[in-house]
Write a protein that holds these residues in place. Structure first.
Motif, mmCIF file in Angstrom:
data_model
loop_
_atom_site.group_PDB
_atom_site.id
_atom_site.type_symbol
_atom_site.label_atom_id
_atom_site.label_comp_id
_atom_site.label_asym_id
_atom_site.label_seq_id
_atom_site.Cartn_x
_atom_site.Cartn_y
_atom_site.Cartn_z
ATOM 1 N N VAL A 61 0.853 -1.184 0.000
ATOM 2 C CA VAL A 61 0.000 0.000 0.000
ATOM 3 C C VAL A 61 0.891 1.235 0.000
ATOM 4 O O VAL A 61 1.798 1.352 0.825
ATOM 5 C CB VAL A 61 -0.921 0.020 1.238
ATOM 6 N N VAL A 62 0.644 2.143 -0.918
ATOM 7 C CA VAL A 62 1.390 3.402 -0.964
ATOM 8 C C VAL A 62 0.840 4.311 0.125
ATOM 9 O O VAL A 62 -0.353 4.593 0.164
ATOM 10 C CB VAL A 62 1.262 4.073 -2.345
ATOM 11 N N ILE A 63 1.724 4.771 1.026
ATOM 12 C CA ILE A 63 1.261 5.617 2.126
ATOM 13 C C ILE A 63 1.853 7.020 2.084
ATOM 14 O O ILE A 63 1.488 7.863 2.892
ATOM 15 C CB ILE A 63 1.569 4.970 3.484
ATOM 16 N N GLY A 64 2.761 7.273 1.155
ATOM 17 C CA GLY A 64 3.335 8.611 1.068
ATOM 18 C C GLY A 64 4.440 8.685 0.049
ATOM 19 O O GLY A 64 4.704 7.728 -0.686
ATOM 20 N N HIS A 65 5.079 9.856 0.009
ATOM 21 C CA HIS A 65 6.186 10.084 -0.910
ATOM 22 C C HIS A 65 7.198 10.983 -0.228
ATOM 23 O O HIS A 65 6.851 12.027 0.322
ATOM 24 C CB HIS A 65 5.684 10.749 -2.196
ATOM 25 N N ASP A 66 8.461 10.547 -0.219
ATOM 26 C CA ASP A 66 9.548 11.362 0.310
ATOM 27 C C ASP A 66 10.225 12.066 -0.855
ATOM 28 O O ASP A 66 10.721 11.396 -1.759
ATOM 29 C CB ASP A 66 10.589 10.502 1.030
#
Length: 69
Positions: A23-28
């Motif tokens: 699951v994609v939960i964010g982006h740095d």
């Protein structure tokens, strides 16, 4: 040719072998590039803390200093 590594869970630091469980939960954002996507196992999504504790402590000090006594 782009070589992509399997996603790693932000909570447990284990490789996510099942693509349906990632699951994609964010982006740095990166300093000199596009950055990277943050993944977690489906069961670990609610356990991931995306706020950096150092940044949070600095922000709390700034907010406290701005409040009138």
């Amino acid at each position: 040719m782009t070589i992509t590594s399997p996603p790693v869970c932000r909570h447990c630091d284990e490789t996510i072998t099942d693509p349906a469980d990632a699951v994609v939960i964010g982006h740095d954002p990166g300093n000199s590039g596009p950055g990277w996507t943050i993944y977690a196992h489906r069961d670990h999504v609610d356990l991931v803390d995306l706020i950096d504790p150092v940044v949070l402590s600095v922000m709390v000090r700034l907010w406290a200093a701005r409040q009138p006594l």
